[in-house]
Design a protein around this motif. Sequence first.
Motif, PDB file in Angstrom:
ATOM      1  N   VAL A 177      34.010  48.608  36.146  1.00 17.33           N
ATOM      2  CA  VAL A 177      32.813  47.785  35.953  1.00 17.33           C
ATOM      3  C   VAL A 177      32.771  47.216  34.544  1.00 17.33           C
ATOM      4  CG1 VAL A 177      30.294  47.834  35.855  1.00 17.33           C
ATOM      5  CG2 VAL A 177      31.484  48.997  37.719  1.00 17.33           C
ATOM      6  N   LYS A 178      33.033  48.055  33.559  1.00 16.47           N
ATOM      7  CA  LYS A 178      32.986  47.596  32.172  1.00 16.47           C
ATOM      8  C   LYS A 178      34.004  46.497  31.920  1.00 16.47           C
ATOM      9  CE  LYS A 178      32.942  49.201  27.377  1.00 16.47           C
ATOM     10  NZ  LYS A 178      32.964  50.387  26.479  1.00 16.47           N
ATOM     11  N   PHE A 179      35.207  46.652  32.447  1.00 14.68           N
ATOM     12  CA  PHE A 179      36.238  45.647  32.200  1.00 14.68           C
ATOM     13  C   PHE A 179      35.976  44.361  32.968  1.00 14.68           C
ATOM     14  CE2 PHE A 179      38.431  48.951  30.008  1.00 14.68           C
ATOM     15  CZ  PHE A 179      39.251  48.282  29.113  1.00 14.68           C
ATOM     16  N   ALA A 180      35.290  44.445  34.094  1.00 15.80           N
ATOM     17  CA  ALA A 180      34.870  43.219  34.777  1.00 15.80           C
ATOM     18  C   ALA A 180      33.893  42.443  33.905  1.00 15.80           C
ATOM     19  CB  ALA A 180      34.244  43.553  36.126  1.00 15.80           C
ATOM     20  N   PHE A 181      32.952  43.146  33.287  1.00 19.25           N
ATOM     21  CA  PHE A 181      32.003  42.502  32.383  1.00 19.25           C
ATOM     22  C   PHE A 181      32.719  41.959  31.145  1.00 19.25           C
ATOM     23  CE2 PHE A 181      28.768  44.278  35.008  1.00 19.25           C
ATOM     24  CZ  PHE A 181      27.599  43.567  34.735  1.00 19.25           C
ATOM     25  N   ILE A 182      33.675  42.698  30.618  1.00 18.91           N
ATOM     26  CA  ILE A 182      34.413  42.239  29.439  1.00 18.91           C
ATOM     27  C   ILE A 182      35.118  40.924  29.736  1.00 18.91           C
ATOM     28  CG2 ILE A 182      36.445  42.725  28.021  1.00 18.91           C
ATOM     29  CD1 ILE A 182      35.577  45.659  27.979  1.00 18.91           C
ATOM     30  N   ALA A 183      35.810  40.848  30.875  1.00 25.37           N
ATOM     31  CA  ALA A 183      36.520  39.621  31.229  1.00 25.37           C
ATOM     32  C   ALA A 183      35.558  38.450  31.367  1.00 25.37           C
ATOM     33  CB  ALA A 183      37.307  39.818  32.523  1.00 25.37           C
ATOM     34  N   PHE A 184      34.402  38.700  31.986  1.00 22.24           N
ATOM     35  CA  PHE A 184      33.424  37.628  32.156  1.00 22.24           C
ATOM     36  C   PHE A 184      32.857  37.174  30.813  1.00 22.24           C
ATOM     37  CE2 PHE A 184      28.999  36.276  32.512  1.00 22.24           C
ATOM     38  CZ  PHE A 184      29.123  35.204  33.376  1.00 22.24           C
ATOM     39  N   LEU A 185      32.434  38.111  29.987  1.00 23.37           N
ATOM     40  CA  LEU A 185      31.815  37.765  28.705  1.00 23.37           C
ATOM     41  C   LEU A 185      32.796  37.060  27.770  1.00 23.37           C
ATOM     42  CD1 LEU A 185      29.744  41.008  27.987  1.00 23.37           C
ATOM     43  CD2 LEU A 185      28.929  38.834  28.902  1.00 23.37           C
ATOM     44  N   ALA A 186      34.058  37.408  27.880  1.00 32.31           N
ATOM     45  CA  ALA A 186      35.066  36.809  27.013  1.00 32.31           C
ATOM     46  C   ALA A 186      35.525  35.439  27.498  1.00 32.31           C
ATOM     47  CB  ALA A 186      36.272  37.745  26.891  1.00 32.31           C
ATOM     48  N   GLY A 187      35.016  35.007  28.643  1.00 30.90           N
ATOM     49  CA  GLY A 187      35.395  33.701  29.162  1.00 30.90           C
ATOM     50  C   GLY A 187      36.743  33.670  29.839  1.00 30.90           C
ATOM     51  N   GLY A 188      37.227  34.853  30.262  1.00 29.77           N
ATOM     52  CA  GLY A 188      38.524  34.918  30.924  1.00 29.77           C
ATOM     53  C   GLY A 188      38.374  35.084  32.425  1.00 29.77           C
ATOM     54  N   HIS A 193      37.482  16.597  38.326  1.00 32.93           N
ATOM     55  CA  HIS A 193      36.132  17.073  38.614  1.00 32.93           C
ATOM     56  C   HIS A 193      35.890  18.357  37.823  1.00 32.93           C
ATOM     57  CE1 HIS A 193      36.086  14.300  42.100  1.00 32.93           C
ATOM     58  NE2 HIS A 193      37.343  14.697  42.253  1.00 32.93           N
ATOM     59  N   SER A 194      34.806  18.386  37.057  1.00 30.66           N
ATOM     60  CA  SER A 194      34.476  19.557  36.250  1.00 30.66           C
ATOM     61  C   SER A 194      33.876  20.654  37.120  1.00 30.66           C
ATOM     62  CB  SER A 194      33.485  19.183  35.144  1.00 30.66           C
ATOM     63  OG  SER A 194      34.057  18.238  34.259  1.00 30.66           O
ATOM     64  N   LEU A 195      34.172  21.890  36.749  1.00 27.81           N
ATOM     65  CA  LEU A 195      33.641  23.052  37.458  1.00 27.81           C
ATOM     66  C   LEU A 195      32.348  23.521  36.803  1.00 27.81           C
ATOM     67  CD1 LEU A 195      36.991  24.965  38.017  1.00 27.81           C
ATOM     68  CD2 LEU A 195      35.661  23.730  39.735  1.00 27.81           C
ATOM     69  N   PRO A 196      31.539  24.292  37.525  1.00 27.24           N
ATOM     70  CA  PRO A 196      30.277  24.777  36.943  1.00 27.24           C
ATOM     71  C   PRO A 196      30.530  25.663  35.728  1.00 27.24           C
ATOM     72  CG  PRO A 196      30.329  25.124  39.327  1.00 27.24           C
ATOM     73  CD  PRO A 196      31.708  24.716  38.920  1.00 27.24           C
ATOM     74  N   GLU A 197      29.535  25.779  34.902  1.00 20.71           N
ATOM     75  CA  GLU A 197      29.577  26.671  33.748  1.00 20.71           C
ATOM     76  C   GLU A 197      28.476  27.714  33.906  1.00 20.71           C
ATOM     77  OE1 GLU A 197      30.796  28.337  30.239  1.00 20.71           O
ATOM     78  OE2 GLU A 197      31.768  26.709  31.342  1.00 20.71           O
ATOM     79  N   PRO A 198      28.791  28.998  33.856  1.00 26.06           N
ATOM     80  CA  PRO A 198      30.119  29.574  33.656  1.00 26.06           C
ATOM     81  C   PRO A 198      30.954  29.557  34.936  1.00 26.06           C
ATOM     82  CG  PRO A 198      28.503  31.316  33.950  1.00 26.06           C
ATOM     83  CD  PRO A 198      27.726  30.036  33.936  1.00 26.06           C
ATOM     84  N   PHE A 199      32.273  29.670  34.747  1.00 25.13           N
ATOM     85  CA  PHE A 199      33.197  29.738  35.866  1.00 25.13           C
ATOM     86  C   PHE A 199      34.092  30.952  35.645  1.00 25.13           C
ATOM     87  CE2 PHE A 199      37.449  28.625  37.625  1.00 25.13           C
ATOM     88  CZ  PHE A 199      37.115  28.660  38.958  1.00 25.13           C
ATOM     89  N   PHE A 200      34.161  31.807  36.660  1.00 26.37           N
ATOM     90  CA  PHE A 200      34.859  33.085  36.518  1.00 26.37           C
ATOM     91  C   PHE A 200      35.576  33.402  37.819  1.00 26.37           C
ATOM     92  CE2 PHE A 200      34.348  37.926  36.472  1.00 26.37           C
ATOM     93  CZ  PHE A 200      35.421  38.130  35.611  1.00 26.37           C
ATOM     94  N   VAL A 201      36.878  33.679  37.718  1.00 26.05           N
ATOM     95  CA  VAL A 201      37.676  34.034  38.892  1.00 26.05           C
ATOM     96  C   VAL A 201      37.967  35.528  38.867  1.00 26.05           C
ATOM     97  CG1 VAL A 201      39.892  33.758  40.074  1.00 26.05           C
ATOM     98  CG2 VAL A 201      38.750  31.770  39.079  1.00 26.05           C
ATOM     99  N   ILE A 202      37.650  36.176  39.967  1.00 27.61           N
ATOM    100  CA  ILE A 202      38.091  37.546  40.203  1.00 27.61           C
ATOM    101  C   ILE A 202      39.074  37.493  41.368  1.00 27.61           C
ATOM    102  CG2 ILE A 202      37.449  39.899  40.814  1.00 27.61           C
ATOM    103  CD1 ILE A 202      34.696  39.401  39.740  1.00 27.61           C
TER     104      ILE A 202
END
Length: 312
Positions: A34-45, A143-152
């Motif tokens: 869970v923590k690393f999922a949040f880290i990836a999202f917050l870091a924009g990755g 075409h621009s994607l929404p912000e934020p955009f996050f792939v899991i």
Amino acid sequence: MQASTDTSQNFLRAELQKALYDCNRQILGNPHAVKFAFIAFLAGGHLLIEDLPGLGKTTLARTLAESLGLAFKRIQFTADLLPSDILGVSVYDPDRRRFEFHPGAVFTSILLADEINRAPPRTQSALLEAMAERQVSVDGSTHSLPEPFFVIATQNPTDLSGTFPLPDSQLDRFMLRISMGYISADQERALLKSSGNLHGTLSAAFEDAVGLIEIRRQVAALHASDALIDYVQRLIAQSRQFTGVRVGLSPRAGISLLAAGKAHAYLDGRDFVNANDIQAVFIEAAAHRLHPAVDGKNRELCAALLKAVPID
């Protein structure tokens, strides 16, 4: 003005901690994932989860989206999936006498690419531009994607039948790679007694994406000293000459490592990054990017690298 800014930052941190807490209530026994999922999202990755079927990979993605209050779409990657199913397609409108673009599933805030390595490389590559540049190009139009955009993305181990290995260019787009693992016997019993539904649908911690975009900006602005940059550079340089590594880490890997370290520091309540943050995320940020001489030794090599490079 400063007091108002501090109040706003404290409010955003509190909302983020609520989302983190809600996810951990839903994803039993796996605070690391869970923590690393949040880290990836917050870091924009972006995040790659590799593990056996049935260990909660899809549940983690859906729970993250619910807790953050973001739009969520899922694509089930299969052998017959086409790039247009992901990106969208231009369809001719006879009334207007022109082609109209119909967006695909990639136009969302959180995209779950489920079992991504079950699709052939041609389909996998449809996500490359989206993940790197937050845009897609179809029929000569961008075409621009929404912000934020996050792939899991989830993937099964490559030794299972019906899988295609992810190419290096695709792996490099993922900031972090994690695995779920098995939960403890007590947690598994609680899951069985609840029939897999512990708390139902979560309430979103954020009303809209504005607060999340601001948190991402704050994470990116965290202070990293010259000494810390030197430490990251030494890790990257050592990976290129380390025994057992055929191909070391790229500059993009260094950028991802530092960004993930900032997100780790932010979740710990600090406004600066230290070497402990870099060490905490190093294996998840670097192992999938290394080319070891012996297959399957990525994590062991990363751990050895950390020991070999002094912090100073």
